[in-house]
Enzyme design. Structure first.
Site, PDB file in Angstrom:
ATOM      1  N   HIS A   1       0.773  -1.191   0.015  1.00 19.02           N
ATOM      2  CA  HIS A   1      -0.070   0.160  -0.118  1.00 19.02           C
ATOM      3  C   HIS A   1       0.916   1.316   0.057  1.00 19.02           C
ATOM      4  CE1 HIS A   1       0.883   0.856   4.190  1.00 19.02           C
ATOM      5  NE2 HIS A   1       0.832  -0.101   4.289  1.00 19.02           N
TER       6      HIS A   1
ATOM      7  N   ASN B   1       3.224   5.758   8.775  1.00 24.43           N
ATOM      8  CA  ASN B   1       4.377   5.629   8.205  1.00 24.43           C
ATOM      9  C   ASN B   1       5.111   6.949   7.899  1.00 24.43           C
ATOM     10  OD1 ASN B   1       2.972   3.631   5.432  1.00 24.43           O
ATOM     11  ND2 ASN B   1       4.085   2.950   7.044  1.00 24.43           N
TER      12      ASN B   1
ATOM     13  N   GLU C   1      -1.487  -6.461   7.816  1.00 24.99           N
ATOM     14  CA  GLU C   1       0.071  -6.279   8.512  1.00 24.99           C
ATOM     15  C   GLU C   1       0.208  -6.851   9.599  1.00 24.99           C
ATOM     16  OE1 GLU C   1       3.024  -6.115   8.085  1.00 24.99           O
ATOM     17  OE2 GLU C   1       3.457  -3.849   7.806  1.00 24.99           O
ATOM     18  N   ARG C   2       1.477  -7.319   9.915  1.00 26.17           N
ATOM     19  CA  ARG C   2       2.051  -7.999  11.164  1.00 26.17           C
ATOM     20  C   ARG C   2       1.508  -7.164  12.242  1.00 26.17           C
ATOM     21  NH1 ARG C   2       8.467  -8.027  12.524  1.00 26.17           N
ATOM     22  NH2 ARG C   2       8.308  -8.534  14.514  1.00 26.17           N
TER      23      ARG C   2
ATOM     24  N   GLY D   1       3.738  -4.468   4.157  1.00 28.44           N
ATOM     25  CA  GLY D   1       5.431  -4.815   4.156  1.00 28.44           C
ATOM     26  C   GLY D   1       5.504  -6.110   4.592  1.00 28.44           C
TER      27      GLY D   1
END
Length: 203
Positions: free
Chosen positions: A9, A15, A85-86, A156
């Site tokens: 994304h 971020n 996501e993790r 990611g």
């Protein structure tokens, strides 16, 4: 021969703020939207049979922008938390620089980069792989085996877990593997779903 395209994304608000985002549902920044539009422009002319994404808005919005750019908004879209996501546990929402100062840069780097060491109350990359890979095997691999062209827009670490699987990347080497926001990565796969080539697609 089948084609798989994966896209991380576009930039999210956390971020931008250098915060651990994990599975908190944070939206895109204006730059993130621009990155999604650029990804769509790069993928123009490619026809996808199905799309997969997480249930988090930054991935969903990136996918929707890409599909608008390529003019394929009618495609089947499968959203699933397996591609989220993790989960960073106690670190979610914390500034990465301040967290390194508090716990030590080496410890935070270990939490972020090691394969099987999880941050406090969070997931390791191994934990993430343990949900991403079975989902891929059940829902995506059968389509690729039919020579379909598939698009995955995710995160990611969920995508790094998939890259490990597809490219046979070792736990040691995945620590040094990055995936850029908004840059499509194209895999060509043979009939056994082994990778023939990997290409980062830029304008």
């Amino acid at each position: 021969m089948s084609t798989l395209v994966i896209v991380r994304h576009g930039q999210s608000q956390w971020n931008l703020e250098n915060r651990f985002t994990g599975d908190v549902d944070i939206d895109l920044t204006s730059l993130g939207e621009q990155e999604a539009h650029r990804a769509g422009k790069v993928l123009k002319g490619m026809y996808f049979d199905a799309c997969f994404t997480s249930i988090l808005k930054r991935a969903i919005r990136t996918l929707n922008i890409i599909l608008q750019e390529i003019g394929q908004t009618y495609l089947p879209i499968i959203q699933d938390a397996a591609l989220n996501e993790r989960m960073y546990g106690d670190l979610q929402g914390l500034n990465k620089t301040e967290t390194a100062q508090k716990f030590g840069a080496d410890k935070v780097d270990q939490w972020r980069r090691s394969y099987d060491i999880a941050p406090p109350n969070g997931e390791s990359l191994k934990d993430t792989a343990n949900r991403v890979i079975p989902f891929f095997q059940r829902h995506i691999a059968p389509l690729l085996a039919e020579n379909k062209t598939i698009l995955i827009v995710a995160h990611g670490n969920s995508l790094r877990a998939l890259m490990m699987y597809l490219q046979h990347i070792t736990p040691e080497n995945i620590a040094h593997t990055e995936i850029q926001t908004g840059v499509p990565k194209q895999y060509l796969l043979d009939n056994e779903l082994e990778v023939v080539s990997v290409t980062d697609l830029h304008e």
